[in-house]
Design an enzyme around this catalytic site. Structure first.
Site, PDB file in Angstrom:
ATOM      1  CB  SER A 162      -8.502   7.524 -12.414  1.00  0.00           C
ATOM      2  OG  SER A 162      -9.758   6.880 -12.463  1.00  0.00           O
ATOM      3  CB  VAL A 207       4.358  11.888 -21.171  1.00  0.00           C
ATOM      4  CG1 VAL A 207       3.986  13.323 -21.494  1.00  0.00           C
ATOM      5  CG2 VAL A 207       3.139  10.982 -21.147  1.00  0.00           C
ATOM      6  N   GLY A 211      -0.583  16.377 -21.881  1.00  0.00           N
ATOM      7  CA  GLY A 211      -1.903  15.970 -22.350  1.00  0.00           C
ATOM      8  C   GLY A 211      -2.886  17.125 -22.371  1.00  0.00           C
ATOM      9  CE1 TYR A 251      -6.579   5.506 -16.706  1.00  0.00           C
ATOM     10  CE2 TYR A 251      -8.333   4.903 -15.184  1.00  0.00           C
ATOM     11  CZ  TYR A 251      -7.636   5.868 -15.893  1.00  0.00           C
ATOM     12  OH  TYR A 251      -7.992   7.189 -15.789  1.00  0.00           O
ATOM     13  CB  ILE A 300     -14.034  14.402 -16.729  1.00  0.00           C
ATOM     14  CG1 ILE A 300     -13.486  14.299 -15.296  1.00  0.00           C
ATOM     15  CG2 ILE A 300     -14.126  15.855 -17.174  1.00  0.00           C
ATOM     16  CD1 ILE A 300     -14.231  15.087 -14.261  1.00  0.00           C
TER      17      ILE A 300
END
Length: 251
Positions: free
Chosen positions: A142, A57, A6, A155, A188
């Site tokens: 995260s 991936v 990534g 997530y 971010i």
């Protein structure tokens, strides 16, 4: 040699730059080949050694191809940075409906890249690292996986799984002088988050939760990744380091 997944933009691209600046040959991976190529060209134009590899991936066979290409160019992978994340190619950053209204088909895009992507790449990096008795595995996760977030249920679970995987790998391979650590990020500023944080009202509300009153920059994460890849961090393993401006400092 370092392989960064990534790495076509944002945090991954900055990690690739930092590693290249310190002399590593870098394999720049991204789902989107044009992104990976742009970063690799930037690095080689600056005098570094880099090659781009487009791959998904979440697809084990595609990851095998990526590793084969990397090894053909540079011999072996010493540093793996599992950075690919969010919802993969769709690049969504928010689960759009409440978890109790979702179905298994909604979960795949989060689970595949954030958990299986780490699983696939780590599995394929380890045999060579074990054989050479050296390696660095750095997984970008995260803070959602550390503290839980109501709009990021699947997530958060995937990122928590990636953290647990990385800690377990650390215990499994420490005897071979391989370290495995995670970096847990809060928000971010990247091209992926831009559509949300460019809304001034949303941004202002978000900043209320940060002790340091700004959002993160790719360099904030990349500096720690570079340290964890270095010899200075050879006795650090199995850890998760928050890079979050104080978002969850009390946990």
């Amino acid at each position: 040699m370092a392989l960064v997944t990534g790495a076509g933009q944002g945090v991954g691209a900055q990690i690739a730059r930092n590693l290249a600046n310190c002399g590593a040959a870098v394999v720049v991976n991204d789902f989107y080949g044009e992104r990976a190529k742009a970063v690799a060209v930037e690095l080689t134009s600056a005098g570094a050694t880099a090659v781009d590899v487009a791959s998904d991936v979440s697809d084990y066979n595609d990851v095998q191809r990526m590793f084969t290409t990397a090894e053909e160019h540079f011999g072996h992978v010493d540093i793996l940075v599992n950075n690919a994340g969010n919802a993969g190619p769709s690049e969504s950053i928010v689960e759009t409906v409440p978890f109790w209204e979702t179905s298994p088909g909604d979960w795949d895009r989060w689970m595949k890249v954030n958990y299986y992507g780490v699983l696939n790449s780590t599995r394929l990096a380890l045999p060579g690292m074990v054989e050479r008795r050296f390696g660095r595995i750095i997984t970008i996760v995260s803070d959602a996986g550390r503290v839980g977030e109501p709009n990021f249920v699947v997530y958060s679970g995937a990122k928590a799984g990636a953290m647990g995987l990385t800690r377990s790998v650390a215990k499994a391979v420490g005897r071979y002088q391989i370290t495995a650590n995670s970096i847990a990020l809060a928000t971010i500023e990247t091209p992926t988050t831009a559509p949300v944080i460019q809304n001034e009202a949303v941004r202002k509300e978000m900043l209320k939760h940060y002790t340091i009153r700004r959002l993160g920059q790719p360099a904030d994460a990349a500096g720690l990744a570079l340290f964890l890849a270095s010899d200075a961090a050879s006795w650090i393993t199995g850890q998760t380091y928050p890079v979050n401006g104080g978002y969850s400092f009390s946990l």
